[in-house]
Enzyme design. Structure first.
Site, PDB file in Angstrom:
ATOM      1  N   GLU A 298      -5.274  12.447  36.197  1.00 22.38           N
ATOM      2  CA  GLU A 298      -4.847  12.439  37.600  1.00 22.38           C
ATOM      3  C   GLU A 298      -5.654  13.490  38.346  1.00 22.38           C
ATOM      4  OE1 GLU A 298      -2.015  12.898  35.422  1.00 22.38           O
ATOM      5  OE2 GLU A 298      -1.239  10.848  35.551  1.00 22.38           O
TER       6      GLU A 298
ATOM      7  N   TYR B 194     -15.993  12.720  37.734  1.00 22.68           N
ATOM      8  CA  TYR B 194     -15.429  11.731  36.805  1.00 22.68           C
ATOM      9  C   TYR B 194     -16.113  10.364  36.967  1.00 22.68           C
ATOM     10  CZ  TYR B 194     -11.792  15.280  36.275  1.00 22.68           C
ATOM     11  OH  TYR B 194     -11.124  16.448  36.039  1.00 22.68           O
TER      12      TYR B 194
HETATM   13  C1  LIG Z   1     -14.743  19.825  39.597  1.00 21.68           C
HETATM   14  C2  LIG Z   1     -15.536  20.971  38.940  1.00 21.68           C
HETATM   15  C3  LIG Z   1     -15.015  21.175  37.524  1.00 21.68           C
HETATM   16  C4  LIG Z   1     -17.037  20.610  38.897  1.00 21.68           C
HETATM   17  O1  LIG Z   1     -17.711  21.630  38.196  1.00 21.68           O
HETATM   18  P1  LIG Z   1     -19.259  22.017  38.455  1.00 21.68           P
HETATM   19  O2  LIG Z   1     -19.713  22.831  37.302  1.00 21.68           O
HETATM   20  O3  LIG Z   1     -19.425  22.617  39.810  1.00 21.68           O
HETATM   21  O4  LIG Z   1     -19.939  20.574  38.421  1.00 21.68           O
HETATM   22  P2  LIG Z   1     -21.430  20.232  38.002  1.00 21.68           P
HETATM   23  O5  LIG Z   1     -22.367  21.224  38.600  1.00 21.68           O
HETATM   24  O6  LIG Z   1     -21.486  20.023  36.530  1.00 21.68           O
HETATM   25  O7  LIG Z   1     -21.603  18.831  38.744  1.00 21.68           O
HETATM   26  C5  LIG Z   1     -21.115  17.659  38.102  1.00 21.68           C
HETATM   27  C6  LIG Z   1     -20.912  16.551  39.101  1.00 21.68           C
HETATM   28  O8  LIG Z   1     -19.803  16.868  39.958  1.00 21.68           O
HETATM   29  C7  LIG Z   1     -20.070  16.385  41.272  1.00 21.68           C
HETATM   30  N1  LIG Z   1     -20.193  17.530  42.160  1.00 21.68           N
HETATM   31  C8  LIG Z   1     -20.326  18.840  41.826  1.00 21.68           C
HETATM   32  N2  LIG Z   1     -20.348  19.622  42.928  1.00 21.68           N
HETATM   33  C9  LIG Z   1     -20.245  18.772  43.979  1.00 21.68           C
HETATM   34  C10 LIG Z   1     -20.199  18.975  45.397  1.00 21.68           C
HETATM   35  N3  LIG Z   1     -20.274  20.189  45.931  1.00 21.68           N
HETATM   36  N4  LIG Z   1     -20.050  17.877  46.195  1.00 21.68           N
HETATM   37  C11 LIG Z   1     -19.964  16.635  45.671  1.00 21.68           C
HETATM   38  N5  LIG Z   1     -20.000  16.372  44.318  1.00 21.68           N
HETATM   39  C12 LIG Z   1     -20.142  17.441  43.503  1.00 21.68           C
HETATM   40  C13 LIG Z   1     -21.366  15.620  41.213  1.00 21.68           C
HETATM   41  O9  LIG Z   1     -21.058  14.287  40.852  1.00 21.68           O
HETATM   42  C14 LIG Z   1     -22.056  16.322  40.053  1.00 21.68           C
HETATM   43  O10 LIG Z   1     -23.017  15.478  39.462  1.00 21.68           O
HETATM   44  P3  LIG Z   1     -24.589  15.931  39.377  1.00 21.68           P
HETATM   45  O11 LIG Z   1     -24.629  16.994  38.328  1.00 21.68           O
HETATM   46  O12 LIG Z   1     -25.284  14.701  38.949  1.00 21.68           O
HETATM   47  O13 LIG Z   1     -24.930  16.414  40.749  1.00 21.68           O
HETATM   48  C15 LIG Z   1     -15.405  22.281  39.791  1.00 21.68           C
HETATM   49  O14 LIG Z   1     -15.709  21.980  41.140  1.00 21.68           O
HETATM   50  C16 LIG Z   1     -14.069  22.969  39.729  1.00 21.68           C
HETATM   51  O15 LIG Z   1     -13.785  23.739  38.814  1.00 21.68           O
HETATM   52  N6  LIG Z   1     -13.212  22.707  40.735  1.00 21.68           N
HETATM   53  C17 LIG Z   1     -11.922  23.381  40.843  1.00 21.68           C
HETATM   54  C18 LIG Z   1     -10.952  22.869  39.811  1.00 21.68           C
HETATM   55  C19 LIG Z   1     -10.778  21.359  39.897  1.00 21.68           C
HETATM   56  O16 LIG Z   1     -10.674  20.791  40.962  1.00 21.68           O
HETATM   57  N7  LIG Z   1     -10.714  20.728  38.711  1.00 21.68           N
HETATM   58  C20 LIG Z   1     -10.523  19.307  38.581  1.00 21.68           C
HETATM   59  C21 LIG Z   1      -9.081  19.009  38.508  1.00 21.68           C
HETATM   60  S1  LIG Z   1      -8.754  17.276  38.259  1.00 21.68           S
END
Ligand SMILES: CC(C)(COP(=O)(O)OP(=O)(O)OC[C@H]1O[C@@H](n2cnc3c(N)ncnc32)[C@H](O)[C@@H]1OP(=O)(O)O)[C@@H](O)C(=O)NCCC(=O)NCCS
Length: 147
Positions: free
Chosen positions: A106, A118
């Site tokens: 979720e 995802y």
């Molecule tokens: C969601 C989260 C885990 C992504 O982590 P991250 O290390 O920044 O992500 P990555 O750098 O590995 O990016 C992975 C993918 O996420 C998406 N993404 C990452 N940052 C993004 C941004 N600023 N805008 C849009 N998409 C984004 C893209 O699809 C990206 O793919 P790419 O590597 O081909 O560009 C991070 O933003 C986070 O910890 N958020 C707060 C907690 C949260 O919301 N957790 C999820 C709960 S369900």
């Protein structure tokens, strides 16, 4: 990033996880919630360690042939560096090792960054849980992936 180790969660990591939770979520998991998870036989957690500190983690519950992602977070100082990708790939790998057939989670409707992450790995939105999040009554999007 250099100096990055991906491994399973251990008890001494939990303070770092709680710090990341507080920085990342409006309703963060507590230390006792994570301690319970260590003895939950259904739960698997992976962490990314950098310079002796955990900077990202993710968890999954393996329930029969389904994997339910519980939480994923990256420390705000390390966002956008590919660590989220590594966590999702590690959780998919854990599911494959355990002969899981599908994965689900979720996510807040407003959390488009996580939904993008995802979707990149083949998760599809399949439904809504209305007002799932108690803090602001936000809907959850249910996402699903067949392995
Ligand atoms: C969601 C989260 C885990 C992504 O982590 P991250 O290390 O920044 O992500 P990555 O750098 O590995 O990016 C992975 C993918 O996420 C998406 N993404 C990452 N940052 C993004 C941004 N600023 N805008 C849009 N998409 C984004 C893209 O699809 C990206 O793919 P790419 O590597 O081909 O560009 C991070 O933003 C986070 O910890 N958020 C707060 C907690 C949260 O919301 N957790 C999820 C709960 S369900």
């Amino acid at each position: 990033m250099d100096n990055v180790v991906v491994r399973d969660l251990k008890e001494s990591d939990i303070d770092d996880l709680v710090e990341i939770e507080k920085l990342s979520f409006s309703v963060p998991w507590t230390k006792s919630a994570f301690i319970k998870e260590l003895s939950n036989k259904l739960a698997k957690y992976v962490v990314i360690e950098h310079n002796k500190k955990v900077i990202a983690y993710g968890g999954i519950w393996l329930i029969v042939d389904e994997g339910h992602i519980t939480n994923i977070a990256v420390h705000p100082d390390y966002l956008g560096k590919g660590l989220g990708n590594i966590i999702v790939e590690s959780l998919i790998e854990k599911c494959r090792e355990n002969k899981v057939l599908s994965m689900t989670l979720e996510v807040r409707k407003s959390n488009l960054v996580a939904q993008n992450l995802y979707k990149k790995y083949g998760f599809k939105p399949v439904g809504i849980r209305p007002e799932y999040y108690s803090d602001n009554k936000e809907d959850a999007v249910i996402m699903w992936k067949d392995l």
